[in-house]
Design a protein around this motif. Structure first.
Motif, mmCIF file in Angstrom:
data_model
loop_
_atom_site.group_PDB
_atom_site.id
_atom_site.type_symbol
_atom_site.label_atom_id
_atom_site.label_comp_id
_atom_site.label_asym_id
_atom_site.label_seq_id
_atom_site.Cartn_x
_atom_site.Cartn_y
_atom_site.Cartn_z
ATOM 1 N N GLN A 34 4.276 23.099 0.826
ATOM 2 C CA GLN A 34 5.136 22.268 1.749
ATOM 3 C C GLN A 34 4.592 20.970 1.691
ATOM 4 N N GLN A 35 3.233 20.759 1.875
ATOM 5 C CA GLN A 35 2.611 19.603 1.809
ATOM 6 C C GLN A 35 2.472 18.773 0.654
ATOM 7 N N GLN A 36 2.863 19.751 -0.481
ATOM 8 C CA GLN A 36 2.967 19.062 -1.780
ATOM 9 C C GLN A 36 4.247 18.021 -1.962
ATOM 10 N N PHE A 37 5.275 18.539 -0.989
ATOM 11 C CA PHE A 37 6.254 17.535 -1.159
ATOM 12 C C PHE A 37 6.216 16.285 -0.145
ATOM 13 N N LEU A 38 5.286 16.219 0.653
ATOM 14 C CA LEU A 38 5.018 14.879 1.504
ATOM 15 C C LEU A 38 4.015 14.277 0.464
ATOM 16 N N PRO A 39 4.083 12.749 0.808
ATOM 17 C CA PRO A 39 3.248 12.064 -0.116
ATOM 18 C C PRO A 39 1.415 12.384 0.532
ATOM 19 N N ALA A 40 0.800 12.712 -0.594
ATOM 20 C CA ALA A 40 -0.567 12.827 -0.344
ATOM 21 C C ALA A 40 -1.274 11.771 0.198
ATOM 22 N N GLU A 41 -0.835 10.672 -0.072
ATOM 23 C CA GLU A 41 -1.623 9.424 0.385
ATOM 24 C C GLU A 41 -0.339 8.289 0.336
ATOM 25 N N LEU A 42 -0.274 7.223 1.619
ATOM 26 C CA LEU A 42 0.672 6.442 1.445
ATOM 27 C C LEU A 42 0.363 5.520 0.335
ATOM 28 N N PRO A 43 1.473 4.903 -0.410
ATOM 29 C CA PRO A 43 1.163 4.047 -1.340
ATOM 30 C C PRO A 43 0.836 2.649 -1.110
ATOM 31 N N GLU A 44 0.049 1.885 -1.906
ATOM 32 C CA GLU A 44 -0.097 0.285 -1.584
ATOM 33 C C GLU A 44 1.159 -0.493 -1.888
ATOM 34 N N LEU A 45 1.770 -0.995 -0.861
ATOM 35 C CA LEU A 45 2.998 -1.838 -1.353
ATOM 36 C C LEU A 45 2.513 -3.298 -0.977
ATOM 37 N N GLY A 46 2.781 -4.103 -1.946
ATOM 38 C CA GLY A 46 2.222 -5.450 -1.854
ATOM 39 C C GLY A 46 2.622 -6.080 -0.367
ATOM 40 N N GLY A 47 1.887 -6.487 0.362
ATOM 41 C CA GLY A 47 2.262 -7.306 1.382
ATOM 42 C C GLY A 47 2.884 -6.502 2.582
ATOM 43 N N TRP A 48 3.117 -5.171 2.475
ATOM 44 C CA TRP A 48 3.827 -4.399 3.244
ATOM 45 C C TRP A 48 2.626 -3.000 3.847
ATOM 46 N N ASN A 49 2.613 -2.936 5.048
ATOM 47 C CA ASN A 49 1.743 -2.003 5.779
ATOM 48 C C ASN A 49 2.655 -0.454 6.051
ATOM 49 N N VAL A 50 2.144 0.578 5.331
ATOM 50 C CA VAL A 50 2.825 1.728 5.702
ATOM 51 C C VAL A 50 2.336 2.650 6.627
ATOM 52 N N ALA A 51 2.788 3.336 7.682
ATOM 53 C CA ALA A 51 1.999 4.574 8.443
ATOM 54 C C ALA A 51 3.052 5.627 8.599
ATOM 55 N N ALA A 52 2.456 6.733 8.764
ATOM 56 C CA ALA A 52 3.268 8.099 8.873
ATOM 57 C C ALA A 52 2.502 9.068 9.520
ATOM 58 N N ARG B 283 -7.715 -4.699 3.615
ATOM 59 C CA ARG B 283 -7.394 -6.007 3.958
ATOM 60 C C ARG B 283 -5.970 -6.281 3.645
ATOM 61 N N THR B 284 -5.421 -6.841 4.768
ATOM 62 C CA THR B 284 -3.871 -7.132 4.250
ATOM 63 C C THR B 284 -3.756 -8.646 4.512
ATOM 64 N N SER B 285 -2.324 -8.889 4.496
ATOM 65 C CA SER B 285 -2.322 -10.539 5.064
ATOM 66 C C SER B 285 -2.501 -10.788 6.573
ATOM 67 N N GLU B 286 -2.326 -9.666 7.427
ATOM 68 C CA GLU B 286 -2.468 -9.877 8.821
ATOM 69 C C GLU B 286 -3.562 -9.338 9.362
ATOM 70 N N TYR B 287 -4.432 -8.437 8.839
ATOM 71 C CA TYR B 287 -5.430 -7.696 9.279
ATOM 72 C C TYR B 287 -6.450 -7.258 8.416
ATOM 73 N N VAL B 288 -7.718 -7.005 8.937
ATOM 74 C CA VAL B 288 -8.921 -6.346 8.241
ATOM 75 C C VAL B 288 -9.095 -5.216 9.274
ATOM 76 N N THR B 289 -9.090 -4.120 8.462
ATOM 77 C CA THR B 289 -9.201 -2.556 9.069
ATOM 78 C C THR B 289 -10.265 -2.031 8.699
ATOM 79 N N VAL B 290 -11.372 -1.638 9.420
ATOM 80 C CA VAL B 290 -12.574 -0.756 8.932
ATOM 81 C C VAL B 290 -12.572 0.436 9.648
#
Length: 556
Positions: free
Chosen positions: A175-193, A473-480
């Motif tokens: 079942q885990q194979q049906f969920l995204p293994a990692e969230l894609p990089e969307l230009g200028g958009w931040n995705v969390a799940a 690094r995004t347009s709004e945040y730097v996250t480490v």
């Protein structure tokens, strides 16, 4: 005719002397003793030789519905074969095998076995003493027999549970194979799940599908029921959505086609709620359609709104039509997609988490990741001590304020003293295009302290264990993110106090964490599998962290 017994007269000369008579008597006695010993030895050999046995095994199978079982359940002791119900098939079998006496084995009012005895080897009938002895034997044997039966049942159940757990583990991996293994990089958009099934496998799902025209289709769904049945329907629905999205990009048309394909496959008592959004990453223009799923929330400034669209759940009714609407997600706005596992979770007093609490979380969130983390923590606190009732899925989309693609760089350092300086310099080189001056210096110090903590406290200075570092690094945040294999940041009971420290009344421990929290805009702490992760967040357009009061901190 007469028989004549002739005797011969003995003379004194013929008689033995006294010495001869004593010798003769001793010889006779010795001969007699030897003969008796030989006879006794012969008798012992005879006793030890195997005698032909008339004992045999009585093997009778009794059907569960046989009336004999009811009769013996209430019997007070051993029962002769003639007293048993003659209409019982088992009794007929016993008579055929020459059973004479039946002893029921009863414990705690339950018949657990039967002792069937044939004719005694002595061919005598069973006496009253025999019956009393058998009754006493049954009272001791029945509990022991029941214990053995229970142990065998438990062993079988344990083997069955182990088999089921192994199968469920495999199902979970599939079942885990049906969920995204990692969230894609969307230009200028931040995705969390976030996804957590109520059981080993579940019926919730989400996906992000890149369309041929460059737009992104975001899907969130929920299959009724839980466990394996829901997981099977989820897999089928997910496959249909992906295959349909390759042919059409209209959200309403995608749901209509999937509904028609799913109806012949889905069990009659099940259905699927599903939400489909199609995003234009450059303009924020979004088309969406809804098949009975929870309405998504959008935080627009200080306002929280829902995106309304009507449609029947998938798999219920052929010919269903799904409304399609359009909206624009503006810079900085956050979209939340979620399943009813969060809104319908109850706490101990029976109250549900509800839509009001969910909307409040959306209103208070600064980032999509913070919204996901706050929602999970709030739900855990709300339902503490109560079993999770349904699968939980959360997906957030946040459009950046200035556009531009996000960039993530990952690297690792060995857990050796001094490596925190190299990690600090590399993070600074990545973040220098977004941060400058005092804010960049503040991030460098925070990274150095966090990596040092991971080396010394998390990985215990074991050079074989690496500290993993990811800079986003995004347009709004730097996250480490700094990850180690320990239990968390080193905590001290006392709060660092500068006056006490200068007076020598406080130990130096605890100041690293204190400094980190003061230097960056937000510190988050969580676990990812076997790793402990500390996330440092700095706003790109924020004011100098050293010259302002720190923003509200949140630790998960």
């Amino acid at each position: 005719m007469t028989d004549t017994l002739e005797t011969k007269a003995q003379t004194p000369a013929d008689l033995p002397s006294p010495a001869e008579r004593d010798a003769q008597s001793g010889a006779e006695r010795r001969h007699g003793r030897a003969a008796r010993r030989a006879a006794a030895k012969s008798a012992r050999r005879t006793d030890q030789s195997p005698a032909p046995s008339r004992a045999r095994r009585i093997d009778i199978e009794i059907e569960p519905g046989d009336p004999l079982l009811v009769y013996l359940q209430s019997a007070s002791g051993p029962v002769e074969i003639g007293a048993l119900p003659d209409y019982s098939p088992a009794v007929a079998k016993m008579i055929a095998q020459e059973v004479q006496l039946v002893v029921p084995l009863v414990t705690s009012g339950e018949l657990v076995g039967i002792l069937a005895l044939g004719q005694r080897l002595s061919e005598r009938t069973y006496s009253r003493n025999d019956r009393r002895l058998l009754d006493s034997l049954a009272r001791y044997a029945a509990p022991a027999l029941r214990l053995g039966q229970l142990m065998r049942v438990q062993e079988r159940q344990a083997r069955e549970r182990e088999r089921i757990e192994q199968e469920l583990h495999v199902a979970q991996l599939i079942q885990q194979q049906f969920l995204p293994a990692e969230l894609p990089e969307l230009g200028g958009w931040n995705v969390a799940a976030f996804y957590r099934p109520a059981r080993t496998v579940g019926g919730d799902f989400y996906d992000l599908i890149e369309l041929p025209d460059g737009r992104i289709m975001v899907v969130a769904g929920d299959v009724t029921d839980k466990g394996v049945p829901a997981a099977l329907v989820m897999a089928s629905t997910h496959a249909l959505l992906r295959s349909t999205a390759a042919m059409v990009t209209s959200p309403g048309e995608v749901l209509r086609r999937v509904n028609e394909l799913l109806i012949p496959q889905i069990p009659t008592h099940m259905f699927v709620t599903c939400l489909v959004l199609v995003l234009d990453l450059e303009t924020g223009r979004t088309h969406f359609a809804n098949a009975g799923h929870n309405l998504p929330y959008v935080r627009r400034g200080d306002e929280v709104v829902q995106l309304h669209a009507r449609g029947m759940p998938l798999g219920l009714m052929s010919g269903s039509v799904y409304e399609e609407h359009e909206t624009v997600i503006g810079p900085g706005e956050i979209v939340l997609l979620y399943s009813d596992g969060i809104t319908e979770q109850h706490r101990a007093d029976g109250e549900m988490f509800g839509f009001g609490r969910t909307a409040a979380l959306v209103s208070g969130a600064e980032t999509g990741q913070q919204l996901v983390d706050d929602a999970v923590q709030s739900l855990n606190t709300f339902s503490f001590g109560v079993e999770q009732e349904d699968d939980i899925t959360l997906v957030t989309l946040q459009r950046g304020r200035r556009g531009g693609a996000a960039e993530t760089v990952s690297f690792s350092v060995a857990s050796e003293a001094g490596n925190e300086r190299g990690a600090m310099d590399r993070v600074a080189s990545i973040a220098s295009t977004a941060l400058a001056g005092a804010r960049l210096d503040a991030l460098k110090t925070a990274v150095s302290e966090t990596v040092m903590n991971a080396i010394e406290h998390g990985n215990r200075g074991d050079a074989a264990l690496n500290v993993l570092i990811a800079v986003r690094r995004t347009s709004e945040y730097v996250t480490v993110e700094v990850a180690d294999y320990g239990r968390g940041l080193r905590q001290d009971a006392e709060t660092p106090d500068l006056d006490l420290k200068l007076a020598g009344l406080q130990r130096p421990r605890g100041w690293g964490l204190f400094l980190v929290r003061e230097l960056v805009d937000r510190v988050e702490e969580f676990r990812d599998g076997d790793r402990h992760v500390v996330r440092l967040v700095m706003r790109v357009d924020g004011t100098d962290a050293a010259g302002t009061a720190p923003a509200e901190r949140r630790e998960s």
